[in-house]
Design a protein around this motif. Structure first.
Motif, short mmCIF file in Angstrom:
data_model
loop_
_atom_site.label_atom_id
_atom_site.label_comp_id
_atom_site.label_asym_id
_atom_site.label_seq_id
_atom_site.Cartn_x
_atom_site.Cartn_y
_atom_site.Cartn_z
N THR A 164 -34.45 88.72 -40.80
CA THR A 164 -33.74 89.14 -39.58
C THR A 164 -33.89 88.10 -38.47
O THR A 164 -32.91 87.48 -38.04
CB THR A 164 -34.27 90.51 -39.10
N LEU A 165 -35.12 87.89 -38.01
CA LEU A 165 -35.33 87.00 -36.87
C LEU A 165 -34.99 85.55 -37.19
O LEU A 165 -34.83 84.75 -36.27
CB LEU A 165 -36.78 87.11 -36.38
N ILE A 166 -34.85 85.21 -38.46
CA ILE A 166 -34.50 83.82 -38.76
C ILE A 166 -33.16 83.46 -38.12
O ILE A 166 -32.95 82.31 -37.71
CB ILE A 166 -34.52 83.59 -40.29
N HIS A 167 -32.27 84.44 -38.00
CA HIS A 167 -31.02 84.22 -37.25
C HIS A 167 -31.33 83.86 -35.79
O HIS A 167 -30.71 82.98 -35.20
CB HIS A 167 -30.17 85.50 -37.23
N ASP A 168 -32.28 84.57 -35.21
CA ASP A 168 -32.63 84.32 -33.80
C ASP A 168 -33.32 82.97 -33.65
O ASP A 168 -33.08 82.25 -32.67
CB ASP A 168 -33.53 85.46 -33.29
N PHE A 169 -34.19 82.65 -34.60
CA PHE A 169 -34.87 81.36 -34.51
C PHE A 169 -33.85 80.23 -34.59
O PHE A 169 -33.94 79.22 -33.87
CB PHE A 169 -35.94 81.24 -35.60
N ASP A 170 -32.87 80.37 -35.48
CA ASP A 170 -31.83 79.33 -35.53
C ASP A 170 -31.03 79.30 -34.24
O ASP A 170 -30.73 78.21 -33.73
CB ASP A 170 -30.88 79.56 -36.70
N ALA A 171 -30.70 80.46 -33.70
CA ALA A 171 -29.94 80.48 -32.44
C ALA A 171 -30.72 79.78 -31.33
O ALA A 171 -30.17 78.98 -30.57
CB ALA A 171 -29.61 81.92 -32.05
N LEU A 172 -32.01 80.07 -31.24
CA LEU A 172 -32.83 79.44 -30.20
C LEU A 172 -32.87 77.92 -30.39
O LEU A 172 -32.72 77.16 -29.43
CB LEU A 172 -34.25 80.02 -30.23
N ASN A 173 -33.08 77.49 -31.63
CA ASN A 173 -33.09 76.04 -31.89
C ASN A 173 -31.76 75.41 -31.50
O ASN A 173 -31.71 74.32 -30.92
CB ASN A 173 -33.34 75.79 -33.38
N TRP A 174 -30.69 76.11 -31.87
CA TRP A 174 -29.35 75.56 -31.64
C TRP A 174 -29.01 75.55 -30.15
O TRP A 174 -28.30 74.66 -29.67
CB TRP A 174 -28.37 76.45 -32.42
N PHE A 175 -29.55 76.51 -29.42
CA PHE A 175 -29.30 76.58 -27.98
C PHE A 175 -30.19 75.62 -27.18
O PHE A 175 -30.09 75.57 -25.95
CB PHE A 175 -29.57 78.02 -27.47
N ASN A 176 -31.07 74.91 -27.85
CA ASN A 176 -32.00 74.01 -27.19
C ASN A 176 -31.91 72.66 -27.89
O ASN A 176 -32.86 72.20 -28.51
CB ASN A 176 -33.42 74.60 -27.29
N PRO A 177 -30.75 71.99 -27.76
CA PRO A 177 -30.45 70.83 -28.60
C PRO A 177 -31.47 69.71 -28.46
O PRO A 177 -31.84 69.34 -27.34
CB PRO A 177 -29.08 70.36 -28.10
N GLY A 178 -31.93 69.23 -29.58
CA GLY A 178 -32.85 68.09 -29.57
C GLY A 178 -34.31 68.47 -29.42
O GLY A 178 -35.18 67.62 -29.58
N ALA A 179 -34.58 69.72 -29.11
CA ALA A 179 -35.97 70.12 -28.91
C ALA A 179 -36.57 70.66 -30.21
O ALA A 179 -35.86 71.14 -31.08
CB ALA A 179 -36.06 71.18 -27.82
N LYS A 180 -37.88 70.56 -30.30
CA LYS A 180 -38.60 71.05 -31.48
C LYS A 180 -39.57 72.15 -31.07
O LYS A 180 -40.29 71.99 -30.08
CB LYS A 180 -39.45 69.92 -32.08
N ALA A 181 -39.63 73.21 -31.86
CA ALA A 181 -40.60 74.27 -31.61
C ALA A 181 -42.00 73.72 -31.88
O ALA A 181 -42.20 73.01 -32.87
CB ALA A 181 -40.32 75.46 -32.52
N ILE A 182 -42.95 74.04 -31.00
CA ILE A 182 -44.31 73.53 -31.21
C ILE A 182 -45.36 74.63 -31.31
O ILE A 182 -46.44 74.41 -31.81
CB ILE A 182 -44.74 72.54 -30.11
#
Lengths: 363, 363, 363, 363
Positions: D188-206
């Motif tokens: 489920t949340l994998i959709h949200d994690f992708d959305a967050l990544n996509w909405f924050n272009p160029g950034a990496k989760a740390i």
């Protein structure tokens, strides 16, 4: 204690008398008692026995009278707020003006143009401030809309709409049969006619066509009740406007304005104001405003605030004297459309507003 | 003239002193002077030279003092509104309570739980009314949301969110470097922590995790500035809450609350309030509220109205004495979360709120 | 490989010919080629040299012809979609019906009631499916509104509104002078007249009053251009309706419907559809739909889907044969209002729709 | 008849095999059969007896097989759509890549990073198109939001939020006890994690911190069920994100995204989409979307349309080969957050995503 005594930096408060203690007079009295900076509710007047005294006691006003002339004769009174039945408005305006009182008068200001013209002549002579209770102009979103259209946001105005749907005019009255035909035009839609005029700056209405009926309470149609109406207004700049009213909106008070032109559209109003959103198994829900004095509570007070500021500005010679408020020409322009709408309803034909004739357009 | 003299049917007005003349103290003083039925702005106090007198002159208040104790010693003062810097709140509350004054205090009520507990003990002894300035509870839509959740509209609460985005805390301050780390938690998010507590009736926060940074003004990070924060709060009924703040919302003041549960969702707030809609070649547009005292003007006044009613109800033994207002336990619960959030930010770890320890959850 | 060969469980696809390759014919051809389950774009016909072939090549249709009769004579063709200029619609309907083809025809179905009546008589004889392209009925929110009004959600219908604001009819045409007066009524507002009829189930229009002008391009007024119109329609159940159109909405395609009655109100449509919200220093913003084939892309296809299902249901004797679609009587009712509106515009008077006369109401 | 034979100007259709006939596989098969221009549903594969044949018959696909390898061995198959249970995804990707098939795979692409890395290496070698089913990127408003953030509309990203509230994951399953702990994060949340990544272009989760519980169905908590979760994600550009999920939203499918930055805010999604508004005695009402395949019907199809265009562009060397789609690195970035969230839930501590260790941040 070592208090410093502070001489007030504020000008003396304006002494205001309220004439009429029906629901709108009482509302204005309460506003003046508690919510209008710079004003003092000085007296309440109503010819009906005991009513003025009762309202005065409730709101903490020290003077009441059954004799309206008292407030005109009292030199301490700076201004009057007229909330009496509309049949008396024109005469009360004339009396107040002759007494040199500044005047805030509820709509409609008269039932005939000639009566209004006579009253306006007195105001002209007396040079008092005159403001009519077109409160929508002071509602936050309507005020923004009015400003935006003046700033050119919609370009050349081409289409206009104003809607008043009242939740309870018929249902809440004990005697709908007593509502005469003109009421929907002169008491209700007059707000819409003013809104349309105000949203179309500089333009003049030239033709009116009305369709009206008793659809809410058809059993009272015979007595002249009109509870639903659609009025089209043609302006001299080409703009075409529609005003629409109904006396029984189950979902609450619904007042809206829309202005469309060569550059875009502006919308104001609607039944859903600041409210929580609720989402449940039946979908999404929001509360609607149920009373005009809820929907327009701020606007009702704001117009009195501006009136008080304008009067004091006039008394003191400050810039506030120039505050723009709906005045005599606005009252007249809206009344003229209301009367033409009634005439159109009766004839079934469009009515032209030429100063010369105001006859039905087709013979 | 034949006026009838009307003895006021209203109780005597409440005499209120305002302590502190910063922007919030001045705002409250103006409200009391013009907008709060039943209250009289009796005195203004501020130790800084000339400030109390200047504000008093502006708003038409007859007394001013640099000596705060004056208002505590004056038997004519019924109640105080504390708008001084928050470092002085706890002590002022204690003094006011000992003097038997009813107290309205801005948030936060203290910088340490022990200080607050001491002040609350004085209030307990003095049996005065105590209300903290959590004004969101009095905003129309937040109030509806609070009522709806109590009526069971969302069932069992599972998820909560509260957001504060302030347009100008950093940009509008001359010295962002002077904003210490706790400010975003104790001055700003404390509103959100109270909203979350209030939206989750009967539940207690048990764990807090905070992430905060200087993202708006990273050049001031070294001095301890935190301008952006996300705080998760775990409650003992299982509900998981998120509070979020930022000090530079270009689009205006954005305060929102959301409650989700087994039966549905409630939303309150947002940057677009009553406003005209404009549609043009660039699309659809609406204005946003830019200042908290615009967005919450009504709520700021409403809370004082209710405070005045509650105090008078207490004095006169009427039902108004039982009006629900945010009080001591609410102030304490929100402060506890704020302090735990600061601790979590510093340790990088979740913090448990057990009364016994309040240590970081992991060593 | 061990594939199992699967005999199709689906009925044979419907073979559809598209007549006319203007923008709407081409749009329908593309839909049939790619998006309509159960249909096959079998042929394209257009008398203009090369146009049918070009469109057929683009969309992958194997047959094209300049001779329209080909598709009527071809036994392989099950159904035709008529997208030719509206002046040819009535005749093409008649031909198609005589050839036994099922018919989907764009609006308006004729320029005169007598022509339409002749065509409908052929349909009656041929017992073919006939559907007119009133696509709004198939738009998600309009479809909900239509269902809700039939379920009684608004009680007795009292007021109706339908709006069409087209972003580019004038601006996008090379020759606005060529737009004859009837176009705004018969080509544009005919959608609104159908929507009003459909939103007022069982009621009949009895009177029409139109105000129209060239406000967008006044320089072409002399040639008969009408680019702005407001039409009021009175129904035999008392309901009063307003239809409004304009040919140059800068903010995009704006189509709305509103139904008000004794039990409430329903609204559908508007220029803001599924879109991201943007909040910046200028306020809140949302994109608006710019083309009717964007705003109504789904509705344009949905109506063809339903047409195909209804035809196949008719061929196969399934329940789909009873699917409700706008048909001959709907086409006639809307056309009658459009023609009366033109007449009212010319006479300046309300026009009654009595079958007997259709004369102006006042002589 | 004088038809002209038109050689198709369109390229040959892409032959696509669907693997897996669960609800998502069946949905994709139906889309390919009826709604995706340029694609042909060539075969359906599922090891369970009779299921592939049943689906093929329903949608009109001529081939079915229980032996998945058939579609890899068949040279006629251009591309596969993998809709099998997620435990098989990584292996199926590898097989498909080795067979030279272009691949569209549902999320999550693997249950372990090592499995995904092995599959991505095969894709790299085979140079086939690989797209993961992050359909939100193709929903109209989410797509606008993604474009706007890339155009700089919100400036520097500071705060993000993504919400998934699913109406029926628990309520609709016969065996909630069988939902293992990772599901809420990896499915489920994998959709949200992708959305967050996509909405924050160029950034990496740390860093990731998760709070999760069984609040909807606490009686199944013992078996590992997690039905409610809040996950905070820290990015290397300072942005702080919150992802939130719940498995029982009574009011329908609620998916939202929000991006806040130095220049403004963008919002996308929500439970109310294109719908009529109903106003009655209980207030204002709107319908909410109840199923993800209703809410995202267009997005589910749009992603396949783009996949087909990209594959054909790759085959033919056109510009479409460069279409941006969520691919291997996107799948990996989202999976990494999902696995860290599970780890954080288990440890109760924030988890850092350093490539080196991925150990809990505190020992």
């Amino acid at each position: 204690m070592s208090y410093e005594n502070i001489p007030s930096g504020r000008p003396e408060t304006l002494r205001v008398a309220v004439i009429g203690t029906g629901w709108i007079g009482a509302f204005h009295a309460r506003s003046l008692a508690d919510h209008i900076p710079g004003a003092q509710l000085y007296a309440v007047a109503d010819p009906a026995e005991g009513r003025a005294a009762a309202l005065a006691a409730e709101v903490g006003c020290p003077r009441a009278t059954q004799r309206i002339e008292d407030v005109f004769e009292d030199e301490q009174v700076d201004a009057v707020v007229i909330g009496a039945p509309s049949a008396f408005h024109a005469q009360l305006i004339s009396q107040a003006a002759r007494a040199g009182k500044h005047i805030f008068c509820e709509k409609p200001t008269a039932h005939a143009l000639s009566d209004l013209d006579a009253a306006l002549a007195e105001i002209e002579d007396a040079k008092v401030v005159f403001q009519v209770g077109f409160n929508r102009r002071f509602s936050t979103d309507f005020a923004q809309a009015g400003q935006q259209v003046r700033e050119g946001s919609v370009g050349q105005v081409q289409l206009l709409r104003s809607v008043t749907r009242d939740p309870a005019v018929v249902g809440g009255l004990s005697n709908p049969a007593g509502i005469r035909s003109h009421v929907i035009f002169t008491e209700t839609l007059i707000h819409d006619f003013d809104a349309l005029n105000w949203f179309n700056p500089g333009a003049k209405a030239i033709q009116v066509h009305a369709i009206a009926d008793a659809l809410v309470a058809p059993e009272h149609k015979e007595t002249g009740l009109l509870d639903t109406a659609v009025v089209t207004v043609r302006y001299d700049n080409g703009a075409i406007a529609v005003a629409e009213a109904n006396f029984s909106a189950t979902y609450g008070y619904d007042v809206r304005g829309e202005i469309f032109g060569s550059g875009g559209m502006i919308q104001a109003g609607g039944p859903v104001q600041q409210t929580a959103g609720l989402f449940d198994a039946q979908g999404a829900h929001a509360e609607t405003s149920r009373l005009n004095i809820d929907l327009f509570a701020d606007a009702y007070r704001k117009q009195l605030e501006v009136f008080v500021r304008k009067v004091r500005g006039t008394q003191q010679g400050t810039a506030d004297a120039a505050l723009e408020v709906p005045g005599g020409s606005d009252a007249r322009a809206a009344l003229q459309i209301a009367l033409a709408a009634l005439e159109s309803h009766e004839s079934g034909l469009p009515v032209r507003l030429d100063a010369a004739s105001r006859q039905a357009v087709a013979q």
